[in-house]
Design a protein around this motif. Structure first.
Motif, PDB file in Angstrom:
ATOM      1  N   ILE A   1       4.095  -1.399 -19.584  1.00 10.67           N
ATOM      2  CA  ILE A   1       2.953   0.147 -19.563  1.00 10.67           C
ATOM      3  C   ILE A   1       1.916  -0.703 -18.818  1.00 10.67           C
ATOM      4  N   ASN A   2       1.539  -1.813 -19.137  1.00 12.81           N
ATOM      5  CA  ASN A   2       0.230  -2.581 -18.714  1.00 12.81           C
ATOM      6  C   ASN A   2      -0.021  -2.411 -17.147  1.00 12.81           C
ATOM      7  N   ASN A   3       1.411  -3.234 -17.177  1.00  9.20           N
ATOM      8  CA  ASN A   3       1.554  -3.300 -14.992  1.00  9.20           C
ATOM      9  C   ASN A   3       1.572  -2.415 -14.972  1.00  9.20           C
ATOM     10  N   LEU A   4       1.982  -1.346 -15.156  1.00  6.49           N
ATOM     11  CA  LEU A   4       2.002  -0.054 -14.798  1.00  6.49           C
ATOM     12  C   LEU A   4       0.874   0.360 -14.111  1.00  6.49           C
ATOM     13  N   PHE A   5      -0.211   0.138 -14.880  1.00  4.38           N
ATOM     14  CA  PHE A   5      -1.682   0.882 -15.220  1.00  4.38           C
ATOM     15  C   PHE A   5      -2.282  -0.419 -14.040  1.00  4.38           C
ATOM     16  N   ARG A   6      -2.099  -1.670 -13.906  1.00  5.24           N
ATOM     17  CA  ARG A   6      -2.409  -2.933 -13.085  1.00  5.24           C
ATOM     18  C   ARG A   6      -2.427  -2.514 -11.722  1.00  5.24           C
ATOM     19  N   TYR A   7      -0.991  -2.570 -11.285  1.00  2.00           N
ATOM     20  CA  TYR A   7      -0.913  -1.654  -9.628  1.00  2.00           C
ATOM     21  C   TYR A   7      -1.209  -0.914  -8.867  1.00  2.00           C
ATOM     22  N   SER A   8      -2.131   0.375 -10.763  1.00  2.00           N
ATOM     23  CA  SER A   8      -2.225   1.302  -9.738  1.00  2.00           C
ATOM     24  C   SER A   8      -3.681   1.122  -9.986  1.00  2.00           C
ATOM     25  N   GLY A   9      -4.175   0.496  -9.997  1.00  2.00           N
ATOM     26  CA  GLY A   9      -5.781   0.419  -9.853  1.00  2.00           C
ATOM     27  C   GLY A   9      -6.243   0.618 -10.751  1.00  2.00           C
TER      28      GLY A   9
ATOM     29  N   ALA B   1      -0.327  -6.872  -5.579  1.00  2.00           N
ATOM     30  CA  ALA B   1       0.757  -5.388  -5.465  1.00  2.00           C
ATOM     31  C   ALA B   1       0.290  -4.775  -3.911  1.00  2.00           C
ATOM     32  N   ILE B   2      -0.866  -4.859  -3.584  1.00  2.00           N
ATOM     33  CA  ILE B   2      -1.727  -4.025  -3.250  1.00  2.00           C
ATOM     34  C   ILE B   2      -1.304  -4.714  -1.433  1.00  2.00           C
ATOM     35  N   TYR B   3      -2.117  -5.262  -1.748  1.00  2.00           N
ATOM     36  CA  TYR B   3      -2.996  -6.523  -0.311  1.00  2.00           C
ATOM     37  C   TYR B   3      -1.315  -6.981   0.271  1.00  2.00           C
ATOM     38  N   ILE B   4      -0.599  -8.064  -0.585  1.00  2.00           N
ATOM     39  CA  ILE B   4      -0.092  -8.925  -0.040  1.00  2.00           C
ATOM     40  C   ILE B   4       1.885  -7.809  -0.067  1.00  2.00           C
ATOM     41  N   LEU B   5       1.678  -7.442  -1.152  1.00  2.00           N
ATOM     42  CA  LEU B   5       3.571  -6.752  -1.160  1.00  2.00           C
ATOM     43  C   LEU B   5       3.341  -5.421  -0.718  1.00  2.00           C
ATOM     44  N   ILE B   6       2.129  -4.221  -1.273  1.00  2.00           N
ATOM     45  CA  ILE B   6       2.887  -2.966  -1.234  1.00  2.00           C
ATOM     46  C   ILE B   6       2.035  -2.469   0.129  1.00  2.00           C
ATOM     47  N   LYS B   7       1.451  -2.777   0.942  1.00  2.00           N
ATOM     48  CA  LYS B   7       0.227  -2.172   2.416  1.00  2.00           C
ATOM     49  C   LYS B   7       0.942  -2.996   2.931  1.00  2.00           C
ATOM     50  N   PRO B   8       1.922  -4.455   3.588  1.00  2.00           N
ATOM     51  CA  PRO B   8       3.186  -4.290   4.758  1.00  2.00           C
ATOM     52  C   PRO B   8       3.802  -3.663   4.613  1.00  2.00           C
ATOM     53  N   PHE B   9       4.427  -2.946   4.091  1.00  2.00           N
ATOM     54  CA  PHE B   9       5.688  -2.664   3.595  1.00  2.00           C
ATOM     55  C   PHE B   9       5.403  -0.763   4.162  1.00  2.00           C
ATOM     56  N   VAL B  10       4.112  -0.585   3.632  1.00  2.00           N
ATOM     57  CA  VAL B  10       3.732   0.898   4.195  1.00  2.00           C
ATOM     58  C   VAL B  10       3.238   0.979   5.612  1.00  2.00           C
ATOM     59  N   LEU B  11       2.553  -0.131   5.876  1.00  2.00           N
ATOM     60  CA  LEU B  11       1.992  -0.164   7.743  1.00  2.00           C
ATOM     61  C   LEU B  11       3.333  -0.362   8.709  1.00  2.00           C
ATOM     62  N   LYS B  12       4.251  -0.864   8.152  1.00  2.00           N
ATOM     63  CA  LYS B  12       5.052  -1.048   9.051  1.00  2.00           C
ATOM     64  C   LYS B  12       5.898   0.668  10.214  1.00  2.00           C
ATOM     65  N   SER B  13       5.226   1.038   8.677  1.00  2.00           N
ATOM     66  CA  SER B  13       6.474   2.727   8.234  1.00  2.00           C
ATOM     67  C   SER B  13       4.958   3.491   8.765  1.00  2.00           C
ATOM     68  N   ARG B  14       4.273   3.551   9.086  1.00  2.00           N
ATOM     69  CA  ARG B  14       2.927   4.200   9.063  1.00  2.00           C
ATOM     70  C   ARG B  14       2.744   5.570   9.731  1.00  2.00           C
TER      71      ARG B  14
END
Ligand SMILES: Cc1cc2nc3c(=O)[nH]c(=O)nc-3n(C[C@H](O)[C@H](O)[C@H](O)COP(=O)(O)O)c2cc1C
Length: 224
Positions: free
Chosen positions: A132-140, A194-207
């Motif tokens: 649950i704490n990781n969920l909070f953390r990764y969600s900002g 979580a956001i800039y290294i892992l998720i952002k490249p994944f999202v931008l690929k399918s912008r």
């Protein structure tokens, strides 16, 4: 000061609920505080089917209780999630909601304060708490504390010692919101990864497909 509390237990009057309700009364002693309390088991929440429509439009095609909880969190400055440990992890009923909550992808807790409470009887509470704490953390989210309570099943968890402990955590949570306390450096780093290294490249690929996510990130300053 608006605060949402979610009881992630299938049991509305179990140990987790008793502790959360005590936190609620403690917070409500401050006249500027307004608490909305939700039992995850009150109404059905359908299972995410991975259609990705929310990434494109921001709207889930299943308009059920999950959307009520999402709206409550969106309108709050603080979120408290309480849950029992089920088979060394979080209960499925709560995970089902988390999958529908757009937490990480929408950075739903950005600049919001978060407190977790986990009950357990024998072992595995730490794993549930970490989840649950990781969920909070990764969600900002800005984590103000955690409460891990060892409780015998179907007994009243509210000993004097436990009550003191949860009051102290409730007070820290309230004061963090009141003073707009900043995030701990470790949470900044983990959220960044979580956001800039892992998720952002994944999202931008399918912008082209994930237009809502891109707009949401622009509106909250994740990207320009
Ligand atoms: C299906 C089920 C699985 C459980 N698994 C664990 C477990 O793995 N570890 C543990 O310490 N307690 C476990 N428990 C005990 C609960 O976590 C504990 O009693 C909790 O305080 C119940 O909270 P509630 O009354 O709010 O539902 C389990 C209870 C149930 C019903």
């Amino acid at each position: 000061m608006r605060i949402t509390i979610i009881n992630g237990s299938p049991r509305k009057n179990g140990a987790t609920a008793k502790l959360l309700k005590e936190i609620k009364s403690r917070l409500e002693k401050h006249e500027e505080v307004s608490v909305s309390y939700y039992d995850i088991s009150s109404k059905p929440i359908q299972t995410c089917i991975g259609c990705m429509r929310c990434y494109n439009t921001g709207i889930c095609h299943m308009n059920d209780y999950a959307e009520d909880l999402n709206a409550a969190i969106r309108n709050s400055e603080g979120l408290i999630i309480g849950l029992p440990t089920y088979v060394s992890n979080i209960p499925g009923i709560l995970k089902n909601y988390i999958d529908r909550g757009h937490f990480v992808i929408e950075q739903a807790l950005k600049n919001k304060y978060a407190l977790s409470l986990v009950t357990y009887e024998i072992a595995g509470g730490n794993t549930a708490l970490k989840t649950i704490n990781n969920l909070f953390r990764y969600s900002g989210g800005i984590i103000t504390g955690s409460i891990l309570c060892k409780v015998k099943f179907n007994t009243n968890p509210l000993s004097d010692r436990m009550t003191d402990r949860i009051y102290q955590k409730a007070d820290t949570f309230y004061n963090a919101i009141r003073t707009r306390k900043s995030k701990r450096i470790i949470d900044v780093i983990l959220n960044y990864i979580a956001i800039y290294i892992l998720i952002k490249p994944f999202v931008l690929k399918s912008r082209d497909k994930y237009t809502y996510v891109i707009d949401r990130w622009k509106s909250i300053g994740v990207i320009r």
